[in-house]
Design a protein around this motif. Sequence first.
Motif, short mmCIF file in Angstrom:
data_model
loop_
_atom_site.label_atom_id
_atom_site.label_comp_id
_atom_site.label_asym_id
_atom_site.label_seq_id
_atom_site.Cartn_x
_atom_site.Cartn_y
_atom_site.Cartn_z
N ILE A 1 14.73 -2.98 -22.65
CA ILE A 1 14.49 -4.42 -22.82
C ILE A 1 13.44 -4.66 -23.89
O ILE A 1 12.63 -3.80 -24.20
CB ILE A 1 14.07 -5.07 -21.49
CG1 ILE A 1 12.84 -4.37 -20.89
CG2 ILE A 1 15.22 -5.12 -20.51
CD1 ILE A 1 12.27 -5.04 -19.67
N THR A 2 13.48 -5.89 -24.42
CA THR A 2 12.47 -6.37 -25.37
C THR A 2 11.76 -7.53 -24.71
O THR A 2 12.40 -8.45 -24.18
CB THR A 2 13.14 -6.83 -26.68
OG1 THR A 2 13.90 -5.75 -27.20
CG2 THR A 2 12.12 -7.28 -27.68
N ILE A 3 10.43 -7.50 -24.73
CA ILE A 3 9.63 -8.54 -24.08
C ILE A 3 8.79 -9.25 -25.13
O ILE A 3 8.08 -8.59 -25.91
CB ILE A 3 8.70 -7.92 -23.01
CG1 ILE A 3 9.54 -7.16 -21.97
CG2 ILE A 3 7.86 -9.01 -22.33
CD1 ILE A 3 8.72 -6.33 -21.02
N ASN A 4 8.90 -10.57 -25.16
CA ASN A 4 8.11 -11.39 -26.09
C ASN A 4 7.33 -12.43 -25.31
O ASN A 4 7.85 -13.05 -24.39
CB ASN A 4 9.02 -12.09 -27.10
CG ASN A 4 9.71 -11.11 -28.01
OD1 ASN A 4 9.09 -10.25 -28.60
ND2 ASN A 4 11.03 -11.23 -28.11
N VAL B 1 12.52 -12.12 -21.98
CA VAL B 1 13.00 -10.74 -21.87
C VAL B 1 14.46 -10.71 -22.29
O VAL B 1 15.26 -11.54 -21.85
CB VAL B 1 12.84 -10.22 -20.42
CG1 VAL B 1 13.31 -8.78 -20.31
CG2 VAL B 1 11.41 -10.37 -19.94
N SER B 2 14.83 -9.74 -23.14
CA SER B 2 16.22 -9.61 -23.56
C SER B 2 16.63 -8.15 -23.53
O SER B 2 15.80 -7.25 -23.60
CB SER B 2 16.42 -10.20 -24.96
OG SER B 2 15.61 -9.54 -25.89
N THR C 1 3.52 -12.95 -14.38
CA THR C 1 4.19 -11.65 -14.42
C THR C 1 3.42 -10.66 -15.29
O THR C 1 2.98 -10.99 -16.39
CB THR C 1 5.62 -11.80 -14.99
OG1 THR C 1 6.31 -12.80 -14.24
CG2 THR C 1 6.39 -10.50 -14.91
N ASN C 2 3.27 -9.45 -14.79
CA ASN C 2 2.69 -8.36 -15.58
C ASN C 2 3.81 -7.80 -16.46
O ASN C 2 4.75 -7.20 -15.94
CB ASN C 2 2.13 -7.28 -14.66
CG ASN C 2 1.58 -6.10 -15.41
OD1 ASN C 2 1.69 -5.99 -16.63
ND2 ASN C 2 0.99 -5.18 -14.68
N PRO C 3 3.77 -8.00 -17.78
CA PRO C 3 4.89 -7.59 -18.63
C PRO C 3 5.16 -6.08 -18.60
O PRO C 3 6.30 -5.65 -18.79
CB PRO C 3 4.48 -8.04 -20.03
CG PRO C 3 3.01 -8.24 -19.97
CD PRO C 3 2.68 -8.58 -18.55
N ASP C 4 4.15 -5.28 -18.32
CA ASP C 4 4.34 -3.82 -18.26
C ASP C 4 5.12 -3.38 -17.03
O ASP C 4 5.59 -2.25 -16.97
CB ASP C 4 2.98 -3.11 -18.28
CG ASP C 4 2.23 -3.35 -19.59
OD1 ASP C 4 2.89 -3.53 -20.63
OD2 ASP C 4 0.99 -3.36 -19.56
N SER D 1 19.49 -12.41 -21.52
CA SER D 1 18.07 -12.74 -21.58
C SER D 1 17.68 -13.58 -20.38
O SER D 1 18.52 -14.16 -19.70
CB SER D 1 17.74 -13.49 -22.88
OG SER D 1 18.38 -14.74 -22.89
N PHE D 2 16.38 -13.62 -20.13
CA PHE D 2 15.81 -14.45 -19.08
C PHE D 2 14.34 -14.64 -19.38
O PHE D 2 13.79 -13.99 -20.28
CB PHE D 2 16.02 -13.83 -17.69
CG PHE D 2 15.40 -12.47 -17.51
CD1 PHE D 2 14.11 -12.33 -17.01
CD2 PHE D 2 16.10 -11.32 -17.85
CE1 PHE D 2 13.54 -11.08 -16.85
CE2 PHE D 2 15.55 -10.07 -17.69
CZ PHE D 2 14.27 -9.94 -17.19
N GLN D 3 13.71 -15.56 -18.65
CA GLN D 3 12.28 -15.79 -18.82
C GLN D 3 11.56 -15.50 -17.51
O GLN D 3 12.13 -15.64 -16.43
CB GLN D 3 12.01 -17.22 -19.27
CG GLN D 3 12.44 -17.43 -20.70
CD GLN D 3 11.74 -18.59 -21.35
OE1 GLN D 3 11.03 -19.36 -20.72
NE2 GLN D 3 11.92 -18.71 -22.65
N THR D 4 10.29 -15.10 -17.64
CA THR D 4 9.46 -14.85 -16.47
C THR D 4 8.27 -15.79 -16.49
O THR D 4 7.92 -16.34 -17.54
CB THR D 4 8.93 -13.40 -16.46
OG1 THR D 4 7.99 -13.24 -17.51
CG2 THR D 4 10.06 -12.40 -16.62
N SER D 5 7.65 -15.94 -15.35
CA SER D 5 6.46 -16.81 -15.24
C SER D 5 5.25 -16.14 -15.88
O SER D 5 5.24 -14.93 -16.12
CB SER D 5 6.19 -17.11 -13.77
OG SER D 5 5.97 -15.91 -13.05
#
Length: 126
Positions: A78-81, A89-90, A62-65, A55-59
């Motif tokens: 990936i799964t984005i929450n 993101v995991s 970031t456009n999640p798509d 997993s990691f995190q984005t700012s």
Amino acid sequence: MNTIKFMTVFILAVFSSNLLAYGSSSSSKKACNKPKFTQFTPPHMAVVAAQSEFSFQTSTSTNPDSIEVSVKKQPVEITINKVNNGYSVSGKLPASLQDTFARVEIDAKATNGCKGSDGWLLKIED
């Protein structure tokens, strides 16, 4: 004598107009705000089992798509929450990767269109 003066004025005029062409245009350009990636889990160079989760995190910019993750050139589902400070993101390492080093490669775009990439290396064992 007039020819020398004319040539001097002509050369100075050409050089001065060329120098003006290199004026500062930075004020008219928008700064590119690339997406940032943090909190890589497991950490860089960790020894993990095959098919381990990561997993990691984005700012927030970031456009999640646009988030794409691959491991050794293999795309990963990936799964984005949405979280308070961006996106979490995991994903799971591909089953085909065993007894090897692999880089988790992240590519994404910010909401302003700027591209960013990052990643980290893991050692995958049986």
